[in-house]
Design a protein around this motif. Structure first.
Motif, short mmCIF file in Angstrom:
data_model
loop_
_atom_site.label_atom_id
_atom_site.label_comp_id
_atom_site.label_asym_id
_atom_site.label_seq_id
_atom_site.Cartn_x
_atom_site.Cartn_y
_atom_site.Cartn_z
N ILE A 40 -6.43 -1.87 9.27
CA ILE A 40 -6.14 -1.74 7.85
C ILE A 40 -5.32 -2.94 7.40
CG2 ILE A 40 -4.99 -0.32 6.11
CD1 ILE A 40 -5.59 2.08 7.86
N LYS A 41 -5.65 -3.44 6.23
CA LYS A 41 -4.88 -4.54 5.63
C LYS A 41 -3.85 -3.93 4.70
CE LYS A 41 -5.38 -8.50 2.60
NZ LYS A 41 -6.30 -9.26 1.73
N VAL A 42 -2.56 -4.20 4.97
CA VAL A 42 -1.45 -3.64 4.19
C VAL A 42 -0.49 -4.77 3.85
CG1 VAL A 42 0.38 -1.92 4.14
CG2 VAL A 42 -1.63 -1.51 5.51
N LYS A 43 -0.10 -4.87 2.61
CA LYS A 43 0.88 -5.89 2.18
C LYS A 43 2.27 -5.39 2.55
CE LYS A 43 2.02 -9.35 -0.81
NZ LYS A 43 2.99 -10.07 -0.06
N MET A 44 2.90 -6.10 3.51
CA MET A 44 4.25 -5.74 3.96
C MET A 44 5.16 -6.94 3.80
SD MET A 44 3.18 -3.65 7.38
CE MET A 44 1.93 -4.82 7.86
N ASP A 45 6.28 -6.75 3.12
CA ASP A 45 7.18 -7.85 2.82
C ASP A 45 8.34 -7.99 3.80
OD1 ASP A 45 5.69 -8.46 0.52
OD2 ASP A 45 6.77 -6.95 -0.63
N CYS A 46 8.82 -6.88 4.32
CA CYS A 46 10.04 -6.94 5.14
C CYS A 46 9.90 -6.01 6.34
CB CYS A 46 11.24 -6.54 4.30
SG CYS A 46 11.14 -4.86 3.67
N GLN B 3 -0.03 -11.21 9.59
CA GLN B 3 -1.41 -11.09 9.15
C GLN B 3 -1.61 -9.95 8.15
OE1 GLN B 3 -3.89 -10.67 12.62
NE2 GLN B 3 -4.08 -12.88 12.87
N SER B 4 -0.59 -9.17 7.90
CA SER B 4 -0.68 -7.97 7.04
C SER B 4 -1.72 -7.00 7.59
CB SER B 4 -1.03 -8.35 5.61
OG SER B 4 -0.06 -9.17 5.06
N LYS B 5 -1.64 -6.75 8.89
CA LYS B 5 -2.65 -5.94 9.57
C LYS B 5 -2.00 -4.82 10.37
CE LYS B 5 -6.43 -6.60 12.87
NZ LYS B 5 -7.11 -7.60 13.69
N VAL B 6 -2.57 -3.63 10.25
CA VAL B 6 -2.14 -2.47 11.03
C VAL B 6 -3.34 -2.01 11.85
CG1 VAL B 6 -1.28 -0.11 10.93
CG2 VAL B 6 -0.48 -1.77 9.28
N THR B 7 -3.17 -1.91 13.17
CA THR B 7 -4.24 -1.46 14.05
C THR B 7 -3.82 -0.14 14.67
OG1 THR B 7 -4.77 -3.76 14.55
CG2 THR B 7 -5.70 -2.09 15.99
N VAL B 8 -4.62 0.91 14.43
CA VAL B 8 -4.33 2.25 14.94
C VAL B 8 -5.43 2.64 15.90
CG1 VAL B 8 -3.94 4.64 14.31
CG2 VAL B 8 -3.21 2.84 12.77
N ARG C 222 -0.17 -0.93 -0.99
CA ARG C 222 -1.58 -1.14 -1.27
C ARG C 222 -2.28 -1.37 0.06
NH1 ARG C 222 -2.87 -5.77 -5.25
NH2 ARG C 222 -1.66 -4.39 -6.57
N ALA C 223 -3.31 -0.60 0.34
CA ALA C 223 -3.98 -0.70 1.64
C ALA C 223 -5.49 -0.62 1.45
CB ALA C 223 -3.52 0.42 2.56
N GLU C 224 -6.20 -1.29 2.36
CA GLU C 224 -7.65 -1.25 2.40
C GLU C 224 -8.08 -1.49 3.84
OE1 GLU C 224 -9.60 -4.49 0.35
OE2 GLU C 224 -7.95 -5.84 0.79
N PHE C 225 -9.34 -1.14 4.14
CA PHE C 225 -9.84 -1.41 5.47
C PHE C 225 -9.90 -2.92 5.69
CE2 PHE C 225 -11.73 2.86 4.92
CZ PHE C 225 -11.08 3.47 5.97
N TRP C 226 -9.73 -3.35 6.93
CA TRP C 226 -9.67 -4.75 7.28
C TRP C 226 -11.01 -5.42 6.91
CZ3 TRP C 226 -5.86 -7.87 8.18
CH2 TRP C 226 -6.07 -9.10 8.82
N PRO C 227 -11.00 -6.34 5.92
CA PRO C 227 -12.26 -6.91 5.43
C PRO C 227 -12.70 -8.18 6.15
CG PRO C 227 -10.47 -7.58 4.00
CD PRO C 227 -9.88 -6.69 5.06
N ALA D 101 -7.32 -15.28 3.68
CA ALA D 101 -7.59 -14.72 5.01
C ALA D 101 -6.67 -15.35 6.04
CB ALA D 101 -9.04 -14.96 5.39
N PRO D 102 -6.28 -14.58 7.06
CA PRO D 102 -5.47 -15.16 8.14
C PRO D 102 -6.25 -16.25 8.87
CG PRO D 102 -5.58 -12.77 8.31
CD PRO D 102 -6.51 -13.17 7.24
N SER D 103 -5.56 -17.13 9.55
CA SER D 103 -6.25 -18.22 10.23
C SER D 103 -7.17 -17.66 11.31
CB SER D 103 -5.25 -19.18 10.84
OG SER D 103 -4.47 -18.51 11.81
N GLY D 104 -8.37 -18.22 11.37
CA GLY D 104 -9.35 -17.77 12.34
C GLY D 104 -10.22 -16.63 11.86
#
Length: 147
Positions: A29-35, A61-66, A85-90, A110-113
């Motif tokens: 999941i892509k999640v915007k996390m600041d701190c 990377q603003s990424k959560v892997t469960v 704000r969250a969405e599936f990893w695009p 997008a994150p590098s790579g």
């Protein structure tokens, strides 16, 4: 014994339904996390879910892997319940895509790579001209043997 026979007949008719176990899945999941507080909040909300085996949060990377026996929609809703704000990893890895610079695949955010997972970036299996052009390409080590 009449009462006990009647009682055993009554309980033998009841069928016990077994629950199907959810398959082991990995949800990204892509999640915007600041701190660090945001990271902790998202991690604690997902860790408390039933069936979760591991949670990996990558703030850069603003990424959560469960990983675990969970449903992807429920994980997404649980992360959204934190107010983020969250969405599936695009995104998919750059080396897994044939055309990474297709019009809608390349994303500056997008994150590098990684590039976006769009249909234009994937090869068309029905295009014979693409397969023939690869045969005579300079990158093909067997091109000399064909000519």
């Amino acid at each position: 014994m009449g009462f006990l026979d009647n009682l055993s007949d009554m309980f033998s008719d009841i069928t016990i339904t077994k629950r199907k176990r959810k398959p082991m899945q990995t949800v990204e999941i892509k999640v915007k996390m600041d701190c660090d507080g945001c990271v902790r909040k998202v991690r604690n909300s997902v860790t408390s879910m039933k069936g979760v085996k591991s949670v990996d949060v990558n703030q850069k990377q603003s990424k959560v892997t469960v990983s675990g026996y969970v449903e992807p929609k429920k994980v997404l809703n649980k992360v959204k319940s934190t107010g983020k704000r969250a969405e599936f990893w695009p995104y998919v890895q750059y080396n897994l895509v044939s055309y990474p610079y297709a019009p809608q695949a390349y994303d500056k955010k997008a994150p590098s790579g990684y590039v976006k997972n769009v249909v234009q970036a994937l090869p068309n299996p029905n295009a014979p001209e693409e397969r023939l052009s690869i045969l005579f390409s300079d990158e093909n080590p067997n091109a000399c043997t064909i000519m």
